[in-house]
Each structure stands twice: as C-alpha cells, then as structure tokens.
Design a protein around this motif. Structure first.
Motif, PDB file in Angstrom:
ATOM      1  N   VAL A  17     -11.099   1.760   3.284  1.00 59.34           N
ATOM      2  CA  VAL A  17      -9.947   1.992   2.188  1.00 59.34           C
ATOM      3  C   VAL A  17     -10.274   1.611   0.691  1.00 59.34           C
ATOM      4  O   VAL A  17     -10.142   2.253  -0.207  1.00 59.34           O
ATOM      5  CB  VAL A  17      -8.636   1.311   2.464  1.00 59.34           C
ATOM      6  N   ARG A  18     -10.940   0.436   0.460  1.00 61.53           N
ATOM      7  CA  ARG A  18     -11.244  -0.019  -0.614  1.00 61.53           C
ATOM      8  C   ARG A  18     -12.497   0.910  -1.347  1.00 61.53           C
ATOM      9  O   ARG A  18     -12.244   1.109  -2.598  1.00 61.53           O
ATOM     10  CB  ARG A  18     -12.096  -1.442  -0.416  1.00 61.53           C
ATOM     11  N   ASN A  19     -13.463   1.310  -0.430  1.00 60.26           N
ATOM     12  CA  ASN A  19     -14.400   2.361  -0.731  1.00 60.26           C
ATOM     13  C   ASN A  19     -13.688   3.572  -1.546  1.00 60.26           C
ATOM     14  O   ASN A  19     -14.493   4.268  -2.287  1.00 60.26           O
ATOM     15  CB  ASN A  19     -15.492   2.361   0.223  1.00 60.26           C
TER      16      ASN A  19
ATOM     17  N   TYR B 248      -6.187   5.019   5.071  1.00 58.06           N
ATOM     18  CA  TYR B 248      -4.995   4.415   5.146  1.00 58.06           C
ATOM     19  C   TYR B 248      -4.298   4.303   6.373  1.00 58.06           C
ATOM     20  O   TYR B 248      -3.858   3.515   7.178  1.00 58.06           O
ATOM     21  CB  TYR B 248      -4.012   4.143   3.965  1.00 58.06           C
ATOM     22  N   CYS B 249      -3.922   5.753   6.554  1.00 56.36           N
ATOM     23  CA  CYS B 249      -3.166   6.036   7.991  1.00 56.36           C
ATOM     24  C   CYS B 249      -4.208   5.532   9.205  1.00 56.36           C
ATOM     25  O   CYS B 249      -3.488   4.957   9.999  1.00 56.36           O
ATOM     26  CB  CYS B 249      -3.073   7.482   8.222  1.00 56.36           C
ATOM     27  N   TYR B 250      -5.294   5.814   9.103  1.00 54.13           N
ATOM     28  CA  TYR B 250      -6.183   5.414  10.351  1.00 54.13           C
ATOM     29  C   TYR B 250      -6.223   3.829  10.570  1.00 54.13           C
ATOM     30  O   TYR B 250      -6.090   3.184  11.492  1.00 54.13           O
ATOM     31  CB  TYR B 250      -7.779   5.763  10.037  1.00 54.13           C
ATOM     32  N   LEU B 251      -6.199   3.210   9.362  1.00 59.38           N
ATOM     33  CA  LEU B 251      -6.479   1.689   9.537  1.00 59.38           C
ATOM     34  C   LEU B 251      -5.058   1.222   9.979  1.00 59.38           C
ATOM     35  O   LEU B 251      -4.972   0.038  10.708  1.00 59.38           O
ATOM     36  CB  LEU B 251      -6.605   1.130   7.927  1.00 59.38           C
ATOM     37  N   LYS B 252      -4.011   1.561   9.581  1.00 57.08           N
ATOM     38  CA  LYS B 252      -2.828   1.167  10.002  1.00 57.08           C
ATOM     39  C   LYS B 252      -2.463   1.252  11.391  1.00 57.08           C
ATOM     40  O   LYS B 252      -2.156   0.406  12.086  1.00 57.08           O
ATOM     41  CB  LYS B 252      -1.481   1.877   9.021  1.00 57.08           C
TER      42      LYS B 252
ATOM     43  N   SER C  49       0.722  -1.362  -0.023  1.00 52.36           N
ATOM     44  CA  SER C  49       0.149   0.112   0.059  1.00 52.36           C
ATOM     45  C   SER C  49       0.763   1.304   0.153  1.00 52.36           C
ATOM     46  O   SER C  49       0.438   2.099  -0.723  1.00 52.36           O
ATOM     47  CB  SER C  49      -0.749   0.160   1.199  1.00 52.36           C
ATOM     48  N   GLU C  50       1.962   1.417   0.885  1.00 53.57           N
ATOM     49  CA  GLU C  50       2.975   2.525   0.827  1.00 53.57           C
ATOM     50  C   GLU C  50       3.627   2.922  -0.395  1.00 53.57           C
ATOM     51  O   GLU C  50       3.571   3.808  -1.099  1.00 53.57           O
ATOM     52  CB  GLU C  50       3.673   2.123   2.032  1.00 53.57           C
ATOM     53  N   LYS C  51       4.007   1.605  -1.274  1.00 54.73           N
ATOM     54  CA  LYS C  51       4.452   1.643  -2.534  1.00 54.73           C
ATOM     55  C   LYS C  51       3.434   2.264  -3.442  1.00 54.73           C
ATOM     56  O   LYS C  51       3.814   3.303  -4.201  1.00 54.73           O
ATOM     57  CB  LYS C  51       4.800   0.484  -2.954  1.00 54.73           C
TER      58      LYS C  51
ATOM     59  N   LEU D 201      -6.852  11.291  -3.517  1.00 52.57           N
ATOM     60  CA  LEU D 201      -5.546  10.608  -2.725  1.00 52.57           C
ATOM     61  C   LEU D 201      -5.623  11.067  -1.371  1.00 52.57           C
ATOM     62  O   LEU D 201      -5.125  10.345  -0.487  1.00 52.57           O
ATOM     63  CB  LEU D 201      -4.292  11.318  -3.671  1.00 52.57           C
ATOM     64  N   GLU D 202      -5.930  12.364  -1.265  1.00 55.65           N
ATOM     65  CA  GLU D 202      -6.166  12.827   0.347  1.00 55.65           C
ATOM     66  C   GLU D 202      -6.916  11.818   1.348  1.00 55.65           C
ATOM     67  O   GLU D 202      -6.514  11.603   2.301  1.00 55.65           O
ATOM     68  CB  GLU D 202      -6.550  14.148   0.304  1.00 55.65           C
ATOM     69  N   LEU D 203      -8.057  11.417   0.683  1.00 56.20           N
ATOM     70  CA  LEU D 203      -8.982  10.772   1.505  1.00 56.20           C
ATOM     71  C   LEU D 203      -8.415   9.408   1.482  1.00 56.20           C
ATOM     72  O   LEU D 203      -8.378   8.575   2.577  1.00 56.20           O
ATOM     73  CB  LEU D 203     -10.164  10.586   0.513  1.00 56.20           C
ATOM     74  N   LEU D 204      -7.593   8.836   0.639  1.00 55.18           N
ATOM     75  CA  LEU D 204      -6.994   7.453   0.674  1.00 55.18           C
ATOM     76  C   LEU D 204      -5.995   7.608   1.692  1.00 55.18           C
ATOM     77  O   LEU D 204      -5.808   6.598   2.492  1.00 55.18           O
ATOM     78  CB  LEU D 204      -6.625   7.062  -0.549  1.00 55.18           C
TER      79      LEU D 204
END
Lengths: 156, 150
Positions: free
Chosen positions: A97-99, A127-131, A56-58, A120-123
C-alpha cells in the motif's frame, strides 16, 4: 480436540503471514507491531490496525472526492493526504500500500490527472486486499484463542 | 540541570523518565507511546507543536506563568512533518526557553533527507531517528540520553 484445533489454526495463521510477507504485502514492521502486544496491551495489534482502517478509508474518500471533482486542481492537498497514508502504512508494515502511495504521489507532484486516477485505482485495490487478509488473520487468531480455551496466550 | 544530573536524581529516587511525545498521526502516537512504556518511561502525548508547548507552559498566552509540567519532562520526542508547526520549529521554541532548553529533543521522520537531518542537529536536536521506530531504537535512546539503564 481443543489442543489440536488451536495448533492447526496457529499453523494456518503462520502460513497466511508467510504468504503476505512473500507477496510483499506486509514487511517486518508488522512483526514489530505483534511484538508490542503483551499482557498490558493484549489487543494492541487489532487496535492499531482498526485505527489504520478508519483513517485509510477516510483518506480514500477524500482522495476520490478530490479527483472526481471536474474542477479539481488541488494537487497539494492530494499530496498531504498521500503523505499521511504513506506514513500510516509504513508504521503498520503495509508495504505494498505504501509503495502504491509513493507512485501516486509522484503523479500528483506532476499534476498528472490520469496518473492520479490510475494511482487511486491501484491504491483502492491494494488496500482492499490488505484489509481482507488482515481480517482473515484476526479471524483465525480469534478462533485459535477460543480453541486454546480462551486463556490469555503467553506468547504470540 | 543537565540530563546526567537528572538521571542520577531519578535513579536515586527510583523514578522513571517522563517523555513528551509529539506526532500528528494517531497510529504513530500509539506506537511511540507503547515503545517508550516498554522501556519503562512515563509518557505524555501531544498531537501537534502548539499543544506540546501549552503542556510545557511555553504557549503564547502563558508567558511568565510558572508551570509544573516543564520541570517534569526529561525528554521530548517529536515528528518532523506536522501541519502548523514542524518538529524543527518546535525544537527552536524549546531551545529558546530558559526553562526547557536543557531538555534533550529527538526528532523523528519517515524520510531520510541529509539536509533535514543536519538542520535539526545544528538546531540543537540531540538525535534524529528514522520512522518507523523499533524497540531497539528506543532502548538505545533511553540508554544514551538518560543513563538510567534499560
């Protein structure tokens, strides 16, 4: 006492999981992942999730690189990255994240640059929250195992 | 030899089915491998269609060279969306091969597109499955295709 500590930590984990389900951050595919963890693959969940984090980070770096390039026009490439991100997120149960990827992909299909920037901002935010939450979960699990005397748990 | 004959031989010799799983996504490869192993299958994975064909001895530069791997595979399960060669294209190549055409091929996809599903089934796919796969999907698959029991 060792026993009580482990039980309380288990309760904390369950509470965190319930919250993540309630928020729609995770879906039942994450439970499927947990059910795959067993004596022959005792670290299956964290292995898979760590692969997900690396990938994901890549992908996020690639997406950021594409969009911040002033000459950018390769929406097709963006779509390919997003498809991969969507697939992986779906496979580990990362529903929100998928949505966000789905919405982002829609913007890229319309060659909508501002929409993509927003996506991108939302993603990145999701992602940060999930991680962070998954790290919290793994941390609780580690502490629980220690408190339970570091025996291999017979069930999740 | 059709799938049921193979199953009977396998059951008689106490062998487990050997599945070739093809997917460009590492996470999905790990998942499908684990799901299959949990259903008592031996698993070989490949990260794309070309590697899968090479493993089966069907690669472009492998014509007329006999290959052991071919006869050992009882089922091929492949993702549809892969860069280079799609799962559908892989399916067609397998069905064109006299050695491999009897081996059941299952196609997986995260997208539920009826025209895609029909195309694969008409192209000779045994089944089409939606990702992400669950353990119950794989159990059902094993029972249906291989008749060796779960």
């Amino acid at each position: 006492m060792l026993g009580l500590g482990a039980e309380r930590l288990r309760a904390d984990m369950n509470r965190l999981l319930a919250l993540l389900f309630h928020q729609g951050v995770l879906d039942e595919q994450f439970l499927q992942l947990q059910q795959l963890q067993d004596a022959t693959s005792p670290n299956f969940v964290s292995e898979v999730v760590n692969i997900y984090f690396n990938e994901s980070e890549k992908l996020l770096r690639n997406l950021r690189g594409l969009l911040l390039d002033r000459e950018f026009s390769d929406y097709k490439k963006m779509g390919i990255h997003l498809n991969q991100f969507m697939g992986s997120s779906s496979s580990i149960g990362a529903k929100r994240v998928r949505n966000v990827c789905v919405a982002f992909r829609a913007a890229s299909e319309q060659n909508n640059r501002p929409g993509c920037l927003r996506g991108l901002e939302l993603l990145e935010h999701e992602y940060c929250y999930l991680k962070n939450k998954l790290h919290e979960l793994f941390h609780l699990e580690q502490q629980r195992l220690l408190a339970a005397g570091v025996r291999y748990p017979m069930q999740n | 030899m059709d799938a049921t004959c193979l199953s009977k031989d396998m059951a008689d010799h106490g062998e487990v089915p050997h599945v070739l799983a093809v997917d460009d996504n590492l996470i999905d490869r790990k998942l499908v491998e684990k799901l299959l192993k949990n259903s008592s299958c031996k698993v070989t994975t490949a990260e794309n269609g070309l590697r899968a064909l090479e493993y089966l001895g069907l690669g472009d530069d492998q014509q007329n060279i006999s290959n052991d791997n071919c006869s050992k595979i009882n089922l091929i399960i492949t993702d549809y969306c892969m860069p280079g060669m799609t799962g559908y294209e892989l399916l067609k190549k397998i069905k064109e091969s006299s050695m491999m055409r009897e081996v059941p091929v299952v196609i997986m996809s995260s997208e539920n597109i009826p025209t895609r599903i029909n195309k694969c089934l008409e192209g000779g796919a045994q089944m089409f499955m939606l990702k992400p796969l669950k353990q119950s999907d794989v159990k059902k698959l094993r029972c249906q295709l291989m008749n060796v029991g779960s």
